[in-house]
Write an enzyme that holds these catalytic residues in place. Structure first.
Site, PDB file in Angstrom:
ATOM      1  N   HIS A 251       0.907  -1.285   0.150  1.00 41.71           N
ATOM      2  CA  HIS A 251      -0.176   0.315   0.278  1.00 41.71           C
ATOM      3  C   HIS A 251       0.904   1.093  -0.313  1.00 41.71           C
ATOM      4  O   HIS A 251       0.241   2.032  -0.901  1.00 41.71           O
ATOM      5  CB  HIS A 251      -0.816  -0.008   0.872  1.00 41.71           C
ATOM      6  CG  HIS A 251      -1.889  -1.566   1.485  1.00 41.71           C
ATOM      7  ND1 HIS A 251      -3.600  -1.199   0.651  1.00 41.71           N
ATOM      8  CD2 HIS A 251      -2.191  -1.930   2.227  1.00 41.71           C
ATOM      9  CE1 HIS A 251      -3.394  -2.441   0.777  1.00 41.71           C
ATOM     10  NE2 HIS A 251      -3.048  -2.988   2.530  1.00 41.71           N
TER      11      HIS A 251
HETATM   12  O1  RIB Z   1      -4.917   0.094   4.808  1.00 46.77           O
HETATM   13  C1  RIB Z   1      -3.258   0.182   4.775  1.00 46.77           C
HETATM   14  C2  RIB Z   1      -2.674   1.114   5.309  1.00 46.77           C
HETATM   15  O2  RIB Z   1      -2.689   0.780   7.145  1.00 46.77           O
HETATM   16  C3  RIB Z   1      -1.291   0.995   5.152  1.00 46.77           C
HETATM   17  O3  RIB Z   1      -1.247   2.919   5.779  1.00 46.77           O
HETATM   18  C4  RIB Z   1      -1.149   0.639   6.714  1.00 46.77           C
HETATM   19  O4  RIB Z   1       0.783   0.408   6.327  1.00 46.77           O
HETATM   20  C5  RIB Z   1      -1.757   0.729   7.013  1.00 46.77           C
HETATM   21  O5  RIB Z   1      -1.353   1.651   8.004  1.00 46.77           O
END
Ligand code: RIB
Ligand code: CA
Length: 323
Positions: A251
């Protein structure tokens, strides 16, 4: 060259994003602030020092510890995904001589807070600094509360968060970063600061499978290669059991790519709002994406498509050698 401040809750995918940013010649990482999210901010800050310990650098970004809990809601963390230490439990790995396999750098943590460092960096680089937000938006919201006029001198905020027209990853309607601190997200989205968003819609298109990681790291020496293998194991096992494949979504690496390789992405300008009170929908990000929409104002640009293969190839080229 773009000057950035990264605000992060490392976090396995945060670690990958920070490494990518530090290895991107298009970016100068002036500072990194930490925030509670995946793990408590105390541990997140130790994790950051461990991540930076993978890099051979004479000068590190300024580091400051940020907020330890959301503006209103109780803190929700994600150790079940990222490991008890928030970094795939790499802090429990040692060399034969008993020294840590992944030592922290001995760089000093700034004696000012994350919120104060954010404001100081905007002051230092007015109209030039971009904040890359990879966790809950607590620090940024408090910086806006403290000095809304100064924060409008930010060039932009590029963040990983939210989801549109698809399911969330914490509840059916909410993505983790926004769900943890919806009040902070509401204040950031209402601030008038230009915002670019990498929602789950685009981050779910980039899948790092265990198989691809093995291929990319096989026979490769060096700490970054072993760290990629060691730090992602717990997360990939979680995915195997709960998401249906052995791998993970990287992500937080995507906002870095949006800054250095915007041509990998397709975005839509829209108006994003956040549900802060809903019993079932708290943390939901809402934007009118109907073809018939008659929006008058935009507060964000959201990336909904990516050339996932090109981005993943770029990710490994940068981590192992600059392409
Ligand atoms: O939903 C994904 C996010 O939430 C990313 O930033 C992961 O590191 C968590 O913080
Ligand atoms: Ca994160």
């Amino acid at each position: 060259m773009k000057r950035i401040l990264i605000d992060s809750d490392p976090g396995v995918d945060d670690a990958l994003a920070i490494l990518l940013a530090m290895k991107s010649p298009e970016l100068y990482v002036e500072a990194i602030t930490t925030v509670s999210g995946n793990i408590h901010v105390d541990q997140a800050t130790e994790n950051l020092l461990r991540i930076l310990g993978l890099l051979k650098m004479s000068k590190f970004p300024i580091i400051a510890k940020g907020e330890d809990k959301p503006l209103v809601k109780p803190l929700l963390m994600a150790a079940h995904v990222h490991g008890e230490d928030g970094l795939g439990n790499v802090s429990t790995l040692y060399n034969q001589d008993g020294s840590p396999l992944y030592p922290t750098i001995d760089s000093a943590i700034s004696d000012i807070s994350g919120v104060e460092l954010i404001l100081e960096m905007v002051d230092r680089y007015p109209d030039e600094l971009t904040i890359v937000a990879l966790g809950p938006l607590t620090n940024i919201a408090l910086a806006i509360r403290k000095d809304p006029i100064k924060m409008r001198r930010l060039h932009a905020i590029v963040l990983m968060g939210g989801v549109f027209k698809e399911y969330g990853n914490v509840t059916t309607t909410a993505e983790f970063n926004i769900y943890v601190d919806p009040h902070a997200a509401h204040e950031v989205f209402s601030s008038g600061i230009p915002i670019q968003i990498a929602p789950l819609n685009v981050t779910h298109q980039v899948v790092l499978t265990g198989e691809r990681l093995s291929v990319e790291t096989e026979g490769r020496q060096g700490l970054i290669s072993s760290f990629l293998r060691d730090s992602t194991k717990a997360c990939m096992e979680f995915y195997r059991q709960h998401v249906g494949f052995y791998g993970l979504h990287i992500h937080d690496a995507l906002p870095i790519g949006m800054l250095t390789h915007p041509h990998f992405f397709k975005s839509i300008d829209t108006h994003v709002q956040v549900e802060t009170e809903g019993n079932l929908t708290s943390g939901m990000t809402i934007a009118d994406l109907r073809d018939s929409r008659q929006e008058k104002t935009h507060n964000a640009s959201i990336s909904m498509e990516i050339d996932a293969d090109a981005f993943l190839n770029h990710f490994f080229n940068r981590l192992f050698h600059q392409d």
